[in-house]
Design a protein around this motif. Structure first.
Motif, PDB file in Angstrom:
ATOM      1  N   UNK A 141      71.366  67.568   7.201  1.00 28.27           N
ATOM      2  CA  UNK A 141      73.782  67.349   6.455  1.00 28.27           C
ATOM      3  C   UNK A 141      74.341  67.988   7.816  1.00 28.27           C
ATOM      4  N   UNK A 142      73.567  68.533   8.763  1.00 27.42           N
ATOM      5  CA  UNK A 142      74.009  68.910  10.100  1.00 27.42           C
ATOM      6  C   UNK A 142      73.943  67.555  10.649  1.00 27.42           C
ATOM      7  N   UNK A 143      72.924  66.399  11.013  1.00 26.58           N
ATOM      8  CA  UNK A 143      73.205  66.008  11.740  1.00 26.58           C
ATOM      9  C   UNK A 143      74.937  64.247  10.649  1.00 26.58           C
ATOM     10  N   UNK A 144      74.589  64.577   9.609  1.00 25.56           N
ATOM     11  CA  UNK A 144      75.607  63.844   9.419  1.00 25.56           C
ATOM     12  C   UNK A 144      77.122  64.746   9.023  1.00 25.56           C
ATOM     13  N   UNK A 145      77.114  66.055   9.984  1.00 30.83           N
ATOM     14  CA  UNK A 145      78.095  66.350   9.615  1.00 30.83           C
ATOM     15  C   UNK A 145      78.722  65.777  11.679  1.00 30.83           C
ATOM     16  N   UNK A 146      77.672  65.726  12.183  1.00 27.85           N
ATOM     17  CA  UNK A 146      78.004  65.022  13.718  1.00 27.85           C
ATOM     18  C   UNK A 146      78.773  63.902  13.578  1.00 27.85           C
ATOM     19  N   UNK A 147      78.683  63.175  12.829  1.00 35.04           N
ATOM     20  CA  UNK A 147      78.928  61.913  12.389  1.00 35.04           C
ATOM     21  C   UNK A 147      80.986  61.878  11.874  1.00 35.04           C
TER      22      UNK A 147
END
Ligand SMILES: [Fe+2]
Length: 197
Positions: free
Chosen positions: A26-32
């Motif tokens: 989910x942190x990676x998603x937030x990065x996008x």
């Protein structure tokens, strides 16, 4: 300009996928989401002098499809893992279309799983082609290369290693795919299809 907003998902306990993996993912998603907003801002800044910034502008613009599709693909993926798994509706439109096109649900599933095992990073997708009113399986490299224009994503299966290597060995890809289907909320897939007609 209106900013893209990070969505929240109601993800409970999943088969095979640890809470830690989901949290990191989910942190990676937030990065996008962040980078999609950032790129639009950068384009605005660089557009103040398009001649001087021509090279930078086209490079930043080129990255937008990666970040934007990275954001949207993850939203489908996490949404389909939300609110607990549900089985496919045996009387629904989705299974009717799958059976019509592939002969049986199992044949479609075998084909989809084979696509998911494509070497390299990307996504296995089930799309609804709105023009032809039919389903299409596809592989998307990275997040954006091979996306099918004007088709709705019904299933997005993340086949980047970050999605599974900490819970499964790199050789555990097949089990990750199996568990994705065990965790899948088919009701949501059906709802996306019905909204897409
Ligand atoms: Fe991912």
């Amino acid at each position: 300009m209106k900013q893209f907003e990070e969505k929240k998902f109601n993800i409970g306990k999943l088969k095979g996928f640890s809470e830690k993996t989901i949290e990191e993912h989910l942190k990676l998603y937030a990065g996008y989401v962040k980078n999609s907003n950032l790129i639009i801002q950068k384009i605005e800044e660089l557009s103040q002098d398009t001649e001087k910034n021509a090279y930078a502008l086209s490079e930043v613009q080129r990255r937008f499809g990666f970040e934007y599709n990275g954001m949207r693909n993850h939203e489908v993926y996490f949404d389909l893992l939300s609110d607990g798994p549900t089985p496919i509706n045996q009387d629904g439109e989705l299974i009717k279309s799958i059976t019509y096109l592939w002969g049986s649900f199992d044949k479609w599933l075998a084909q989809f799983k084979a696509i998911a095992l494509t070497r390299g990073i990307g996504w296995a997708m089930l799309y609804f082609d709105k023009k032809e009113k039919k389903l299409l399986n596809a592989w998307v490299d990275e997040h954006h290369l091979g996306q099918l224009q004007d088709c709705t994503v019904l299933i997005a299966l993340d086949m980047w290693e970050h999605a599974f290597v900490s819970d499964y060995a790199p050789s555990g890809k097949r089990q990750y795919i199996e568990d994705f289907f065990a965790n899948l909320n088919w009701q949501k897939v059906e709802e996306i299809l019905l909204k897409s007609y």
